[in-house]
Design an enzyme around this catalytic site. Structure first.
Site, short mmCIF file in Angstrom:
data_model
loop_
_atom_site.label_atom_id
_atom_site.label_comp_id
_atom_site.label_asym_id
_atom_site.label_seq_id
_atom_site.Cartn_x
_atom_site.Cartn_y
_atom_site.Cartn_z
N VAL A 14 64.54 39.67 40.07
CA VAL A 14 63.65 40.67 39.51
C VAL A 14 62.25 40.09 39.31
CG1 VAL A 14 63.20 42.14 37.51
CG2 VAL A 14 65.51 41.93 38.41
N GLU A 149 64.00 47.84 35.69
CA GLU A 149 63.97 47.78 37.15
C GLU A 149 65.19 48.49 37.72
OE1 GLU A 149 66.34 45.96 38.92
OE2 GLU A 149 67.32 45.03 37.19
N LYS A 202 68.48 52.78 31.95
CA LYS A 202 68.98 51.76 32.88
C LYS A 202 70.49 51.60 32.76
CE LYS A 202 69.32 48.50 35.83
NZ LYS A 202 68.60 47.24 35.88
N GLY A 255 81.09 45.03 41.65
CA GLY A 255 80.71 43.78 40.98
C GLY A 255 79.23 43.53 41.14
N CYS A 258 74.77 43.13 38.14
CA CYS A 258 74.38 44.18 37.19
C CYS A 258 75.55 45.01 36.66
CB CYS A 258 73.35 45.12 37.84
SG CYS A 258 71.77 44.32 38.19
#
Length: 438
Positions: A14, A149, A202, A255, A258
């Site tokens: 990121v 993000e 998010k 998986g 995140c």
């Protein structure tokens, strides 16, 4: 668009993507990282991350003088108008997000932040983290903004430059607009809201994606029981715009860096808020149960009478959590591999992104230089990552090396008829078995 002075703390997927892309948009960006070796490599435009276009953007930013890398975090923020925190928030005790890195950096930069600057949480953090960071900073003259993000590994630069939405949240509307203006020129709707809404957006997005994947995997199991083809069913429902076809592909479970940590973190948030969310629990449990179902399928095909895989050699094609990345974090391929190893299997694996020796995997499996080497003497081959290389593999050569002509396509990625002609029986997820040609 007015060019801004930006600091980015952390140069992982990121952070580095954020820094390089903001520099490409014309801003002056200083990226800080505590890893001295990584900083020196980045100064030479050497990018460790497997990410299309990212090395080129880093090189261009360095050459233009708009992108620099430092190890000194306080020095990076002293002249910044906007400071992005792109720090790891791994799964901590009990599933909650571990904010130690965020808190440590907040403490480190508190005294040197310029008057009137904005500190931006880019990392995925629980609801209330913006308030927590503001309290840690103790700087009423500094605003804290949430700007989550939505980058996919393997498409991070593409997603940054062509986002489907920009979410910016803060109690300070001027600070939120300052951050939103960094992205001026990108063709995407900008959604301004409070920090809690941005933080929850998010988590909610990743939970919904995980839920769709768990649904697809469970549906694939039902297709097998009823004799239907999962591809037909998902194509049939995916054309409904209320459902959509994305994230309906069955596989070895979900998986990556995140979804697992964010679903567990959201579950902790629910518990702390006193809100029961059965669908979230079922999404996580279904994923684990699906992986165990796939393991049982392998055991049924080549296991010992006692249900073990003691002494059984298996070939694994792919270990990264998806194609296009070298990332192994919470890879479903490794989750399946560990379950097989616990049953006693001897695992030999090939992955095109893992060309070097990996001591961290040595107790689990043996890495090989080629797929054919991994297949040698194996009772079955398991395709666990959808690398394009596997689709075009010389499957006749693989068949000649396997002790038993069985391929478990846990990504539903291969041409089953192609494998059948190569003398292999292909077992996918939620599809009819393609028996080897006689």
């Amino acid at each position: 668009m007015q060019a801004r002075r930006v600091a980015v703390i952390g140069t992982g997927y990121v952070g580095l993507t954020t820094g390089a892309c903001l520099a490409a948009l014309g801003h002056r960006v200083v990226c800080a990282d505590a890893d001295a070796g990584k900083v020196e490599r980045l100064r030479r435009a050497e990018v460790d991350i497997m990410e299309p276009r990212l090395p080129e953007l880093v090189e261009e930013g360095l050459a233009a003088g708009r992108l620099t890398f430092v190890q000194d975090t306080p020095a990076a923020v002293r002249e910044a108008e906007i400071v992005f925190l792109c720090l790891p928030t791994p799964m901590g005790s009990g599933g909650a997000a571990d904010l130690a890195a965020v808190e440590a950096v907040a403490d480190e930069i508190r005294a040197v932040l310029p008057h009137g600057c904005a500190v931006v949480n880019k990392s995925t953090v629980p609801v209330g983290t913006s308030e927590r960071v503001a309290a840690l900073l103790g700087r009423p003259d500094v605003s804290v903004v949430s700007n989550p993000e939505f980058l996919r590994e393997g498409r991070a630069v593409q997603d940054f430059m062509h986002p489907d939405r920009l979410v910016v949240g803060s109690a300070d509307e001027d600070a939120a607009r300052l951050v939103a203006d960094l992205y001026a020129g990108l063709d995407a709707p900008t959604l301004l809201m409070d920090a809690a809404g941005a933080e929850l957006t998010k988590y909610a997005a990743n939970f919904f994606l995980a839920m769709k994947l768990s649904f697809a995997n469970n549906l694939a199991t039902l297709c097998e029981a009823l004799g239907a083809d999962i591809d037909d069913v998902t194509r049939g429902i995916g054309h409904d715009p209320r459902i959509g076809g994305a994230f309906l592909q069955p596989g070895p479970g979900w998986g990556g860096s995140c979804l697992p940590k964010d679903t567990h973190a959201l579950l902790t948030v629910c518990e702390q808020a006193g809100v029961d969310f059965p669908l979230l629990r079922a999404t996580i449990e279904t994923n684990l149960k699906h992986q165990q179902t796939l393991v049982e399928r392998v055991v049924a095909g080549c296991g010992q009478p006692d249900g073990s895989l003691r002494g059984v050699r298996l070939a694994l094609f792919g270990l990264t959590f998806k194609a296009g990345t070298s990332d192994l974090r919470d890879s479903p391929a490794l989750a399946v591999a560990r379950a097989l190893r616990e049953r006693g299997a001897e695992l030999y694996a090939y992955d095109p992104a893992l060309s070097e020796t990996r001591p961290d995997l040595s107790d689990l499996l043996t890495l090989t230089a080629t797929p054919e080497e991994a297949a040698g003497g194996a009772a079955a081959c398991l395709v666990l990552t959808e690398w394009p290389h596997f689709h075009d593999l010389d499957w006749e050569a693989v068949a000649g090396r396997l002790a038993s002509p069985v391929v478990h396509d846990f990504r539903n990625f291969l041409d089953a008829e192609r494998l059948r002609r190569a003398g292999l029986t292909c077992r996918a997820v939620g599809r009819p078995v393609a028996v080897a040609a006689g």
